[in-house]
Write a protein that holds these residues in place. Sequence first.
Motif, PDB file in Angstrom:
ATOM      1  N   HIS A 120       0.806  -1.212   0.000  1.00  0.00           N
ATOM      2  CA  HIS A 120       0.000   0.000   0.000  1.00  0.00           C
ATOM      3  C   HIS A 120       0.845   1.271   0.000  1.00  0.00           C
ATOM      4  O   HIS A 120       0.374   2.325  -0.402  1.00  0.00           O
ATOM      5  N   GLU A 179     -12.536  -3.834   5.612  1.00  0.00           N
ATOM      6  CA  GLU A 179     -11.813  -4.175   4.382  1.00  0.00           C
ATOM      7  C   GLU A 179     -12.598  -5.157   3.513  1.00  0.00           C
ATOM      8  O   GLU A 179     -12.538  -5.083   2.275  1.00  0.00           O
ATOM      9  N   LEU A 192     -12.782  -3.118  -0.237  1.00  0.00           N
ATOM     10  CA  LEU A 192     -11.691  -3.380  -1.172  1.00  0.00           C
ATOM     11  C   LEU A 192     -12.175  -3.971  -2.491  1.00  0.00           C
ATOM     12  O   LEU A 192     -11.510  -3.834  -3.522  1.00  0.00           O
ATOM     13  N   TYR A 234      -7.163   3.394   2.655  1.00  0.00           N
ATOM     14  CA  TYR A 234      -7.657   2.915   1.362  1.00  0.00           C
ATOM     15  C   TYR A 234      -8.826   3.751   0.840  1.00  0.00           C
ATOM     16  O   TYR A 234      -9.120   3.728  -0.359  1.00  0.00           O
TER      17      TYR A 234
END
Length: 423
Positions: A57, A253, A257, A294
């Motif tokens: 990341h 997540e 994602l 994210y």
Amino acid sequence: MSDLTVTSDLGYVEDAFAWARKRALDWVQTDAAAGNLPSYWAGYPSRPMFYSRDVCHQAAGAHLLGLDAENFAMFRHFARSATAERKWYPLWAFHFDGSIAALDYHGDEHFVREIPAVFDLTYRALRQYDWTGDGNWLDDPDLAAYYRRSVGDFVRAHDHDGDGIPEAPGTGDIFDGAASYNEHPERPLNVAADGLAFQYGALVELARHYGDDYRAKAVGIQREFLTWWDESSGSYARGRVKDGSLDIGWGIETSWLSTMTGLAGSGVRTERFLDFIEKWLETDAPPNIESFSYLPEVFFRHGRDESAWRWLRHLIDSRDDYPEISFTVVEHLVAGLLGLVPNAPEASLTIDSHLPAEIGWLTADHVRVGEWDLRIAQEGRHATELTVHSGPGPLTVTVGSAGTWTLEPGQTARVTSQTKDPS
């Protein structure tokens, strides 16, 4: 080190970039001790290590800061650690001299491993090829072997029902192997949506660079995921549990994602799913700051630029010392807000403004795409100016829906929503 700078009419942006750039570079460990690999800190500030999830990341921000040697060395080190004895899992963490981090490794049968990381390494490494144009990202024997094995040998070793998707034991113990990056799910999962997200992303990148043999597998993974839709909640399932049933609900997540890598696709269902994610972020936000890192990429991808900016501000305002925050703030302020999609091997770049209403103009200077050194300036959504300071030849640039043109080193083009005017 890169000469990258960011200026804006909003002083907050300039201050944020200055903080993030300095803090990220402070984490570089390449020359910090004799014997260190080219590397940077990627994990908890209390642990002098680099972790696979974090390196994946941090890599885009690291590239923008000129840390290509560090990215390459660390990705290759993880690739080399995926052996038959470890059933093709890469190790989870290393010290800066390349030695295994014993905290997360008790032997080849008992070490921290999470399925998304296997595919994330392939997905992000191939995106580094897009940024750098360095053929070693494709041709290095260790990396090339890892890419193939991540979607081949690894899947075969862990796909017990023959559907092409690897399963975790479902014990909830990360030393046995976890299905998700979310280490504290409500129910232990055998298959998690974020694992599928990165498997899909890895296959799409492999198809782009190695041929269409991988594309059919990507389509199959996406087809399976799209059956996970739950109409009543307006969301996709978090994953599957041991009895094969779907696990419905908010999963951090495991929820978002799939929208970041394209697994969830686009359209009405995806917009409803994004609404679901936004609603739950208001009432049940993740407890760890790195999970938030994210979110700007999730929302920029789907044109929800005000939401992306809201969560980017959250990261900036935290001034958190977790290395992932400073590296990803650099990425989001430059690649995210300017909407940069590089393809250095093909000498091309796409630019599409994601500036929120609060930012009138933003300029990033000395952005490196392959061997090209660029200055990119945007005024809201209506004007983009690109200067090619230097480069090995012409660069093909597409700006939003305004069109595509080719710029030679030394040229500048200014594009508005109606016109393009290279000079």
